[in-house]
Design a protein around this motif. Structure first.
Motif, PDB file in Angstrom:
ATOM      1  N   PRO A  97     -31.102   4.739  27.189  1.00 45.42           N
ATOM      2  CA  PRO A  97     -31.602   5.729  25.245  1.00 45.42           C
ATOM      3  C   PRO A  97     -32.837   5.399  24.742  1.00 45.42           C
ATOM      4  N   LYS A  98     -33.424   6.202  23.957  1.00 46.47           N
ATOM      5  CA  LYS A  98     -34.657   6.124  23.348  1.00 46.47           C
ATOM      6  C   LYS A  98     -34.246   4.643  22.258  1.00 46.47           C
ATOM      7  N   LEU A  99     -35.181   3.906  21.388  1.00 49.82           N
ATOM      8  CA  LEU A  99     -35.213   2.877  21.039  1.00 49.82           C
ATOM      9  C   LEU A  99     -34.477   3.351  19.555  1.00 49.82           C
ATOM     10  N   SER A 100     -35.199   4.295  19.231  1.00 53.73           N
ATOM     11  CA  SER A 100     -34.629   5.059  17.479  1.00 53.73           C
ATOM     12  C   SER A 100     -33.073   5.414  18.395  1.00 53.73           C
ATOM     13  N   ALA A 101     -32.516   5.286  18.847  1.00 53.86           N
ATOM     14  CA  ALA A 101     -31.665   6.199  19.030  1.00 53.86           C
ATOM     15  C   ALA A 101     -30.481   4.988  19.708  1.00 53.86           C
ATOM     16  N   MET A 102     -30.814   4.014  20.359  1.00 53.21           N
ATOM     17  CA  MET A 102     -29.839   2.616  20.155  1.00 53.21           C
ATOM     18  C   MET A 102     -30.221   2.156  18.631  1.00 53.21           C
ATOM     19  N   SER A 103     -30.718   1.394  17.933  1.00 54.05           N
ATOM     20  CA  SER A 103     -30.821   1.261  16.938  1.00 54.05           C
ATOM     21  C   SER A 103     -30.288   0.417  15.689  1.00 54.05           C
ATOM     22  N   PRO A 104     -29.089   1.371  15.317  1.00 52.60           N
ATOM     23  CA  PRO A 104     -27.922   1.692  14.697  1.00 52.60           C
ATOM     24  C   PRO A 104     -27.327   1.096  15.441  1.00 52.60           C
ATOM     25  N   LEU A 105     -28.009   1.248  17.130  1.00 54.62           N
ATOM     26  CA  LEU A 105     -25.794   0.872  17.427  1.00 54.62           C
ATOM     27  C   LEU A 105     -25.616  -0.092  17.920  1.00 54.62           C
ATOM     28  N   ILE A 106     -26.993  -1.113  17.359  1.00 60.90           N
ATOM     29  CA  ILE A 106     -27.360  -2.719  18.186  1.00 60.90           C
ATOM     30  C   ILE A 106     -26.640  -3.828  17.460  1.00 60.90           C
ATOM     31  N   ASN A 107     -25.811  -3.658  16.611  1.00 62.87           N
ATOM     32  CA  ASN A 107     -24.757  -4.427  15.642  1.00 62.87           C
ATOM     33  C   ASN A 107     -23.957  -3.710  15.045  1.00 62.87           C
ATOM     34  N   LYS A 108     -22.748  -4.581  15.461  1.00 57.03           N
ATOM     35  CA  LYS A 108     -21.699  -3.545  14.325  1.00 57.03           C
ATOM     36  C   LYS A 108     -21.695  -3.113  12.753  1.00 57.03           C
ATOM     37  N   LEU A 109     -22.902  -4.430  12.113  1.00 57.11           N
ATOM     38  CA  LEU A 109     -22.627  -4.535  10.784  1.00 57.11           C
ATOM     39  C   LEU A 109     -23.514  -2.373  10.349  1.00 57.11           C
ATOM     40  N   SER A 110     -24.649  -2.256  11.288  1.00 55.72           N
ATOM     41  CA  SER A 110     -24.983  -0.501  11.819  1.00 55.72           C
ATOM     42  C   SER A 110     -24.583   0.470  12.362  1.00 55.72           C
ATOM     43  N   GLN A 111     -23.840  -0.215  12.910  1.00 56.62           N
ATOM     44  CA  GLN A 111     -22.599   0.493  12.917  1.00 56.62           C
ATOM     45  C   GLN A 111     -21.991   1.342  12.407  1.00 56.62           C
ATOM     46  N   ARG A 112     -21.036   0.376  11.426  1.00 57.04           N
ATOM     47  CA  ARG A 112     -20.355   0.657   9.978  1.00 57.04           C
ATOM     48  C   ARG A 112     -21.555   1.844   9.491  1.00 57.04           C
ATOM     49  N   LYS A 113     -22.712   0.889   8.870  1.00 59.59           N
ATOM     50  CA  LYS A 113     -23.446   2.105   7.799  1.00 59.59           C
ATOM     51  C   LYS A 113     -23.078   2.969   8.756  1.00 59.59           C
ATOM     52  N   LEU A 114     -23.825   3.272   9.594  1.00 56.61           N
ATOM     53  CA  LEU A 114     -24.229   4.896  10.381  1.00 56.61           C
ATOM     54  C   LEU A 114     -22.912   5.267  10.040  1.00 56.61           C
ATOM     55  N   LEU A 115     -21.780   4.582  10.488  1.00 55.07           N
ATOM     56  CA  LEU A 115     -20.329   6.045  10.283  1.00 55.07           C
ATOM     57  C   LEU A 115     -19.882   6.762   8.480  1.00 55.07           C
ATOM     58  N   LYS A 116     -20.322   5.591   8.212  1.00 49.88           N
ATOM     59  CA  LYS A 116     -20.495   6.272   6.489  1.00 49.88           C
ATOM     60  C   LYS A 116     -21.038   7.076   6.120  1.00 49.88           C
ATOM     61  N   LYS A 117     -22.577   7.063   7.232  1.00 46.00           N
ATOM     62  CA  LYS A 117     -23.615   7.573   6.671  1.00 46.00           C
ATOM     63  C   LYS A 117     -22.705   9.796   7.514  1.00 46.00           C
ATOM     64  N   LEU A 118     -22.138   9.181   8.148  1.00 40.98           N
ATOM     65  CA  LEU A 118     -22.023  10.701   8.838  1.00 40.98           C
ATOM     66  C   LEU A 118     -21.132  10.884   9.243  1.00 40.98           C
ATOM     67  N   ASN A 119     -19.905  10.206   8.263  1.00 37.33           N
ATOM     68  CA  ASN A 119     -18.558  10.682   7.680  1.00 37.33           C
ATOM     69  C   ASN A 119     -17.510  10.796   8.548  1.00 37.33           C
ATOM     70  N   ILE A 120     -18.106   9.351   9.261  1.00 35.54           N
ATOM     71  CA  ILE A 120     -17.552   9.789  10.485  1.00 35.54           C
ATOM     72  C   ILE A 120     -16.036   8.419  10.085  1.00 35.54           C
ATOM     73  N   PRO A 121     -14.433   8.127  10.403  1.00 35.82           N
ATOM     74  CA  PRO A 121     -13.448   7.353  10.367  1.00 35.82           C
ATOM     75  C   PRO A 121     -13.536   6.687  10.601  1.00 35.82           C
ATOM     76  N   GLY A 122     -13.465   4.989   9.852  1.00 37.25           N
ATOM     77  CA  GLY A 122     -13.500   4.014  10.928  1.00 37.25           C
ATOM     78  C   GLY A 122     -12.180   3.349   9.823  1.00 37.25           C
ATOM     79  N   PRO A 123     -13.128   1.951   9.868  1.00 35.91           N
ATOM     80  CA  PRO A 123     -11.822   1.012   8.978  1.00 35.91           C
ATOM     81  C   PRO A 123     -12.275   0.520   8.449  1.00 35.91           C
ATOM     82  N   GLU A 124     -11.482   0.747   6.861  1.00 34.40           N
ATOM     83  CA  GLU A 124     -12.810   0.071   6.149  1.00 34.40           C
ATOM     84  C   GLU A 124     -13.497  -1.289   5.833  1.00 34.40           C
ATOM     85  N   TRP A 125     -14.346  -1.593   5.189  1.00 33.36           N
ATOM     86  CA  TRP A 125     -15.273  -2.974   5.345  1.00 33.36           C
ATOM     87  C   TRP A 125     -15.948  -3.028   3.829  1.00 33.36           C
TER      88      TRP A 125
END
Length: 389
Positions: A97-125
């Motif tokens: 994939p493009k680097l811009s698409a991978m960038s929010p997914l390269i670590n778990k903390l940025s994943q959590r921030k992305l899920l929060k931004k998109l209102n996708i359900p995940g564990p509270e952190w």
């Protein structure tokens, strides 16, 4: 970026492990050449690839060499230097994939921030970067135990720590870089599920069957397809995956791990690559996750993800403390099981807990309970030859 002189389209893969090995095998099936960038000539993918750039996977100069030999580059894992690779992308190198698409997914903390931004359900952190123990005392709905996770490099139970009390929490704060760790509320779940999805260069999204994964000591023991859950759960998992890849303009294969229980369906982790939970797609689906990644990168038609049997089981083969001749004897016994497909990665070292291979078997029972019993019989047969530990 120069195209190579190969008659076939050529893809570069940063990484030389078993995922790259299975990508190379899928490439041969689809008539697509593959060159890997890895630091050892003995890594699993090398013998199946069409070429090798002998270089550490984090060496940008090595990736530059890879780009000169290939038409586009993909990745075996998400632990990549986005900033360094961006210089190559700016110079015309194509990444999928493009680097811009991978960038929010390269670590778990940025994943959590992305899920929060998109209102996708995940564990509270809670991030540890600005965390004080007094903060937790003020959070009435936060109770021990908690799960602490490293944002970088954690897999198969690595980079996690169970926090049972304030003493454990103080120890954690003293031992780790707080900018790279976060706390999650403990999730009591009934099932762990996984969904692999692909999105091609034209924006079409295809989902593989939702599967149930079974962990032992935080390492995947076995996988059952399809997962025994009600249709609304499958639909929600698919909708989350589709929303995510469309939001990111993601191309290629991506995996999402879920918790499912009283709290509903929660996203645990996202992997922007092919994934252990969908290895069974090689035999069990009309096309595999590896074929999808190759086809998308090579601009070839992407085939169906449907199961070609009522179900399938995949069992991981982990390293253990033993001699080489015992390994060979076990492999020979596995090969004698009727209907079993053995995938051996040919790794250099038999390290306890390391994934050395896997086996897949198609299941014939249409009834859900009978199919699960059939899977358990296969699992017991395999584990009698190759125990989990």
């Amino acid at each position: 970026m120069e195209n190579n002189d190969h008659q076939n389209f050529c893809i570069g893969v940063v990484g030389g492990g078993q995922l790259a090995q299975m990508l190379a095998k899928a490439g041969k099936k689809l008539g697509v050449d593959l060159i890997v960038q890895t630091r050892s000539e003995n890594d699993p993918a090398v013998q199946n690839a069409n070429g090798l750039v002998l270089s550490d996977t984090n060496d940008i100069n090595g990736t530059r060499q890879l780009a000169q030999k290939t038409s586009c580059i993909t990745f075996e894992n998400e632990w990549v230097d986005i900033e360094g690779l961006s210089l190559l992308e700016d110079s015309g190198v194509t990444f999928i994939p493009k680097l811009s698409a991978m960038s929010p997914l390269i670590n778990k903390l940025s994943q959590r921030k992305l899920l929060k931004k998109l209102n996708i359900p995940g564990p509270e952190w809670l991030s540890l970067s600005s965390f004080k123990i007094s903060d937790l005392k003020l959070e009435a709905n936060w109770k021990f135990p908690l799960m602490a996770k490293s944002s970088f490099g954690g897999y198969d139970g690595k980079g996690t720590m169970v926090i049972n009390d304030f003493s454990d929490l103080k120890t954690l704060l003293q031992q780790v870089n707080p900018k790279q760790w976060f706390l999650e509320k403990w999730i009591n779940y009934d099932k762990e599920l996984s969904l692999v999805v692909s999105r091609d260069l034209f924006g079409e999204v295809r989902t593989f069957p939702l599967v149930e994964t079974f962990q032992t000591n935080q390492i995947c023991n076995w996988v059952l397809a399809p997962a025994d859950v009600i249709h609304p759960v499958i639909a929600m998992a698919n909708n989350i995956a589709i929303s995510l890849v469309r939001e990111l303009n993601y191309t290629g294969v991506l995996a999402i791990e879920f918790f499912y229980g009283n709290d509903g369906l929660l996203v645990n982790e996202i992997a922007p690559r092919t994934h252990n939970s969908a290895h069974l797609s090689i035999e069990a689906c009309a096309s595999s996750q590896f074929e999808h990644q190759i086809a998308i990168a090579a601009r070839k038609p992407v085939k169906s993800t449907e199961l070609i049997a009522p179900g399938a089981i995949m069992v991981n083969l982990l390293g253990f403390k033993d001699s080489e001749n015992i390994v060979e004897r076990r492999l020979q016994l596995l090969k004698k099981i009727n209907g079993v497909n053995l995938h051996w990665y040919n790794k250099e070292n038999n390290i306890p807990g390391r994934k050395l291979g896997h086996v897949t078997k198609l299941l014939s029972s249409i009834d859900i309970k009978q199919r699960r019993n059939e899977a358990l019989q296969v699992l017991n047969q395999i584990r009698s030859i190759w125990p989990m530990t």
